[in-house]
Design a protein around this motif. Structure first.
Motif, PDB file in Angstrom:
ATOM      1  N   PHE A 188       0.447  -1.633  -0.024  1.00  0.00           N
ATOM      2  CA  PHE A 188      -0.053   0.269  -0.503  1.00  0.00           C
ATOM      3  C   PHE A 188       0.837   1.329   0.580  1.00  0.00           C
ATOM      4  O   PHE A 188       0.707   2.292  -0.751  1.00  0.00           O
ATOM      5  CB  PHE A 188      -0.736   0.294   0.796  1.00  0.00           C
ATOM      6  N   ARG A 189       1.885   1.237   0.722  1.00  0.00           N
ATOM      7  CA  ARG A 189       2.919   2.256   0.540  1.00  0.00           C
ATOM      8  C   ARG A 189       3.868   2.306  -0.311  1.00  0.00           C
ATOM      9  O   ARG A 189       4.253   3.445  -0.816  1.00  0.00           O
ATOM     10  CB  ARG A 189       3.546   1.983   1.932  1.00  0.00           C
ATOM     11  N   MET A 190       4.107   1.540  -0.891  1.00  0.00           N
ATOM     12  CA  MET A 190       4.520   1.592  -2.341  1.00  0.00           C
ATOM     13  C   MET A 190       4.019   2.003  -3.715  1.00  0.00           C
ATOM     14  O   MET A 190       4.250   2.897  -4.477  1.00  0.00           O
ATOM     15  CB  MET A 190       4.977   0.072  -3.546  1.00  0.00           C
ATOM     16  N   GLY A 191       2.421   2.056  -3.645  1.00  0.00           N
ATOM     17  CA  GLY A 191       1.482   1.995  -3.685  1.00  0.00           C
ATOM     18  C   GLY A 191       1.328   3.996  -4.525  1.00  0.00           C
ATOM     19  O   GLY A 191       0.899   4.424  -5.280  1.00  0.00           O
ATOM     20  N   LEU A 238      15.983  11.885  -8.094  1.00  0.00           N
ATOM     21  CA  LEU A 238      15.592  10.859  -7.657  1.00  0.00           C
ATOM     22  C   LEU A 238      15.158  11.238  -6.016  1.00  0.00           C
ATOM     23  O   LEU A 238      16.332  11.455  -5.323  1.00  0.00           O
ATOM     24  CB  LEU A 238      15.436   9.024  -7.766  1.00  0.00           C
ATOM     25  N   ASP A 239      14.128  10.757  -5.333  1.00  0.00           N
ATOM     26  CA  ASP A 239      14.140  10.526  -3.946  1.00  0.00           C
ATOM     27  C   ASP A 239      14.735   9.523  -3.195  1.00  0.00           C
ATOM     28  O   ASP A 239      14.213   8.232  -3.218  1.00  0.00           O
ATOM     29  CB  ASP A 239      12.509  10.623  -3.940  1.00  0.00           C
ATOM     30  N   VAL A 240      15.641   9.659  -2.952  1.00  0.00           N
ATOM     31  CA  VAL A 240      16.713   7.978  -2.413  1.00  0.00           C
ATOM     32  C   VAL A 240      16.189   7.791  -1.251  1.00  0.00           C
ATOM     33  O   VAL A 240      16.184   6.553  -1.055  1.00  0.00           O
ATOM     34  CB  VAL A 240      18.291   9.604  -2.562  1.00  0.00           C
ATOM     35  N   MET A 241      15.442   9.366  -0.272  1.00  0.00           N
ATOM     36  CA  MET A 241      15.181   8.002   0.897  1.00  0.00           C
ATOM     37  C   MET A 241      13.636   7.388   0.837  1.00  0.00           C
ATOM     38  O   MET A 241      13.599   6.542   1.214  1.00  0.00           O
ATOM     39  CB  MET A 241      14.733   9.535   1.753  1.00  0.00           C
ATOM     40  N   ARG A 242      13.036   7.705  -0.154  1.00  0.00           N
ATOM     41  CA  ARG A 242      11.889   7.641  -0.362  1.00  0.00           C
ATOM     42  C   ARG A 242      12.106   5.576  -1.126  1.00  0.00           C
ATOM     43  O   ARG A 242      11.702   4.595  -0.246  1.00  0.00           O
ATOM     44  CB  ARG A 242      11.664   8.205  -1.783  1.00  0.00           C
ATOM     45  N   ILE A 243      13.447   5.368  -2.000  1.00  0.00           N
ATOM     46  CA  ILE A 243      14.394   4.180  -2.688  1.00  0.00           C
ATOM     47  C   ILE A 243      14.789   3.881  -1.117  1.00  0.00           C
ATOM     48  O   ILE A 243      14.145   2.349  -1.463  1.00  0.00           O
ATOM     49  CB  ILE A 243      15.756   4.590  -3.635  1.00  0.00           C
ATOM     50  N   ILE A 244      15.142   4.535   0.456  1.00  0.00           N
ATOM     51  CA  ILE A 244      16.228   3.019   0.796  1.00  0.00           C
ATOM     52  C   ILE A 244      14.717   2.750   1.645  1.00  0.00           C
ATOM     53  O   ILE A 244      15.049   1.180   1.886  1.00  0.00           O
ATOM     54  CB  ILE A 244      16.820   4.377   1.887  1.00  0.00           C
ATOM     55  N   GLU A 245      13.490   3.877   1.578  1.00  0.00           N
ATOM     56  CA  GLU A 245      12.755   3.237   2.560  1.00  0.00           C
ATOM     57  C   GLU A 245      11.935   2.095   2.258  1.00  0.00           C
ATOM     58  O   GLU A 245      12.206   1.025   2.504  1.00  0.00           O
ATOM     59  CB  GLU A 245      11.709   4.425   2.627  1.00  0.00           C
ATOM     60  N   VAL A 251      12.980   0.116   0.020  1.00  0.00           N
ATOM     61  CA  VAL A 251      14.050  -1.260  -0.116  1.00  0.00           C
ATOM     62  C   VAL A 251      13.870  -1.783   1.770  1.00  0.00           C
ATOM     63  O   VAL A 251      14.025  -3.458   2.158  1.00  0.00           O
ATOM     64  CB  VAL A 251      15.388  -1.107  -0.634  1.00  0.00           C
ATOM     65  N   ALA A 252      14.463  -1.160   2.271  1.00  0.00           N
ATOM     66  CA  ALA A 252      14.230  -1.525   4.205  1.00  0.00           C
ATOM     67  C   ALA A 252      12.552  -2.200   3.642  1.00  0.00           C
ATOM     68  O   ALA A 252      13.007  -3.337   4.796  1.00  0.00           O
ATOM     69  CB  ALA A 252      14.344  -0.170   4.615  1.00  0.00           C
ATOM     70  N   ALA A 253      11.965  -2.031   3.869  1.00  0.00           N
ATOM     71  CA  ALA A 253      10.562  -2.382   4.320  1.00  0.00           C
ATOM     72  C   ALA A 253      10.884  -4.230   2.910  1.00  0.00           C
ATOM     73  O   ALA A 253      10.363  -4.934   4.165  1.00  0.00           O
ATOM     74  CB  ALA A 253       9.508  -2.022   3.285  1.00  0.00           C
ATOM     75  N   LEU A 254      11.215  -4.315   2.171  1.00  0.00           N
ATOM     76  CA  LEU A 254      11.254  -5.810   1.547  1.00  0.00           C
ATOM     77  C   LEU A 254      12.485  -6.334   1.706  1.00  0.00           C
ATOM     78  O   LEU A 254      11.760  -7.580   1.950  1.00  0.00           O
ATOM     79  CB  LEU A 254      11.577  -4.524   0.263  1.00  0.00           C
ATOM     80  N   ILE A 255      13.124  -5.496   2.531  1.00  0.00           N
ATOM     81  CA  ILE A 255      13.978  -6.549   3.341  1.00  0.00           C
ATOM     82  C   ILE A 255      13.518  -7.371   4.692  1.00  0.00           C
ATOM     83  O   ILE A 255      13.365  -8.514   4.764  1.00  0.00           O
ATOM     84  CB  ILE A 255      15.257  -5.819   2.828  1.00  0.00           C
TER      85      ILE A 255
END
Length: 537
Positions: free
Chosen positions: A34-37, A427-434, A436-440
């Motif tokens: 939901f957050r990714m979408g 790109l929104d680096v913090m968004r990408i890090i968030e 990736v961390a949730a996926l891991i």
């Protein structure tokens, strides 16, 4: 074995545990996706005061624009696609005002009934607010507060007090340059009637003095220093550009020292030219007169009016004539007044250090340094003298020296290698890090928590069913007695099973060998049987 039997064999405790774990994982995955979408948030305003933050949030709620407040309530974020619409909507309402009120204070309908004192105060507040907004919009300035002192002119007063200004600036970076500070002072002085730039005081949020109000002499001294520094910088840039254009970027060091004369001289000369005479005026005077003597003397008839001249005797008479002429000459003269403003260069000293040339070595060897030729150095010296306006009569000095630089490799500075994350761009680096961390975290929870638990439940339910399909080995029964578990019959139809419950001594080697052969032929089934033993133990 069907799925229903496996669930029944697992037991209610394991079944409820598996359902709970599955629900937690489903909730985590749903939240993650939901957050990714969802649309990424972007900054709407930062550094907003609490009072204005409440007004902004009310307007956003009325417009059905979702928002998020971060950074201790000082920044507000909205969806990236709604940033411009929200800013336009709030700007129409004058939000945020950055804590200051501008000329919109006169838009109030009750301004007509205000006294002269109130109107003067509102005018001062409006001017301070507009200046605060203008200064806050400059690069490097987060916010500003302006305090103006505009003394009123007293009636019949010969001397009037000069206006002053005080500015408190909150910076976005460490400090402002001297040019930026002068620009702010001139900006405030130009926008305030009767205010001079040297009567503006500027401090930052830490209390550090950036510019102090100065008297006439102090202001003149500061202006002199600024003009001298500006002159030296201009000459330095000129020489650096022309030298580095020949020897390469970073291969020249230039220092300039200018001795300047800031005295203001006024000279008046008056010159007379005796040869340049001109007639200014001419005056002529002419006189004529007569004089005579009577020989008969004085009689009574001579004293009677209108008696005529009859009977008068003859006598001698004289006539006098005189003329006079005056000519005035004007000698030509020249009056010349010459005013020499300060800022003339008395003497100029320029020092230029030029790096030599380097030849790359073969097969990775060190580069070979070579000094520049005498002819090349003479050409550089001539170019520098022409660029600075060299004047030997006033004592100018220009020195161009060839030397090897220690802090910079010969041949100029190497171009910086691109960083490993330069491809990210904007790109929104913090968004990408968030994300990736949730996926891991989700993958780690699935593989290290959910998978072992579900696997244990499935193995526990399948162990009993596999016992009926796989040839049995002798194992202990739940009651403690020996139960014969069949093994596959060997070739030839002879069943040489071992009754473990009847073993009272040594086990025959042939029986152990047969068990080993069965395990080798059916490894998976044997493992399931052993696990079932361990679970029932």
């Amino acid at each position: 074995m069907n799925f229903t039997q496996m669930l029944l064999k697992a037991g209610p405790t394991r079944l409820f545990a598996a359902l709970g774990i599955a629900a937690v994982v489903a909730a985590l995955l749903f939240t993650l996706f939901f957050r990714m979408g969802g649309e990424a948030k972007a900054l709407l305003f930062a550094g907003v005061e609490t009072r204005e933050m409440a007004e902004i949030t009310q307007r956003l709620e009325a417009a059905d624009i979702p928002y998020e407040i971060r950074e201790d309530g000082g920044s507000i974020y909205v969806a990236r696609s709604e940033v411009f619409n929200a800013r336009m909507m709030l700007s129409a309402d004058g939000l945020p005002s950055r804590g200051s009120i501008g000329y919109e204070i006169f838009d109030e309908p009750d301004a007509l009934g205000q006294t002269q004192f109130q109107q003067n105060i509102n005018r001062l507040r409006a001017l301070e607010g507009e200046l605060s907004r203008t200064i806050g919009s400059l690069d490097g300035v987060a916010s500003a507060r302006v305090h103006l002192v505009l003394p009123e002119r007293q009636l019949f007063a010969r001397e009037t007090e000069q206006p002053t200004a005080s500015i408190v600036i909150q910076l976005r970076r460490d400090e402002l340059t001297a040019g930026q500070v002068r620009a702010i002072r001139n900006l405030v002085a130009s926008a305030t009637p009767g205010l001079s730039a040297n009567r503006v005081t500027i401090v930052d949020e830490t209390g550090r003095l950036l510019a102090a109000a100065q008297s006439g002499e102090d202001g003149a001294a500061e202006g002199i220093d600024a003009r001298q520094v500006a002159m030296e910088d201009r000459v330095r840039r000129t020489v650096t550009d022309i030298v580095e254009g020949i020897v390469g970027q970073g291969n020249a060091r230039v220092q300039v020292s200018a001795e300047m004369d800031f005295n203001r001289v006024s000279e008046t000369r008056q010159t007379f030219d005796p040869e340049g005479r001109v007639v200014r005026s001419t005056s002529s005077t002419e006189e004529t007169g007569r004089s005579g003597e009577n020989s008969r003397g004085t009689t009574a008839a001579a004293n009677v009016p209108d008696a005529g001249t009859a009977g008068s005797g003859g006598g001698s008479q004289n006539e006098n004539n005189s003329s006079q002429e005056t000519i005035n000459y004007e000698i030509s003269n020249t009056t010349r007044t010459e005013v020499s403003e300060g800022g003339r260069i008395r003497r100029l000293s320029v020092a230029v250090a030029v790096n030599g040339t380097s030849t790359p070595g073969a097969d990775g060897a060190e580069a070979t340094y070579a000094p520049r030729t005498e002819e090349e150095m003479q050409r550089l010296t001539a170019l520098v003298r022409s660029a600075v306006g060299f004047n030997q009569e006033r004592g100018d000095i220009v020195e161009v020296v060839n030397t090897q630089f220690a802090s910079l490799a010969p041949g100029g500075a190497a171009a910086a290698a691109p960083g490993m994350f330069d491809f990210l761009g904007n790109l929104d680096v913090m968004r990408i890090i968030e994300i990736v961390a949730a996926l891991i975290a989700a993958l780690a929870f699935t593989f290290f928590v959910l998978r072992p638990l579900v696997g244990g439940l499935l193995r526990g339910g399948a162990s009993a069913a596999n016992a009926g399909a796989v040839p049995a080995l002798a194992g202990p029964s739940p009651s403690g007695g020996g139960a014969a578990v069949g093994l596959p019959a060997p070739e030839g139809g002879r069943d040489d099973g071992i009754d473990i419950a009847q073993i009272n001594g040594r086990v025959r080697a042939s029986s152990v060998k047969k068990v080993a052969e069965v395990v080798d032929q059916h490894p998976d089934e044997s493992v399931q049987i052993i696990r079932g033993w361990l679970n029932n133990a």
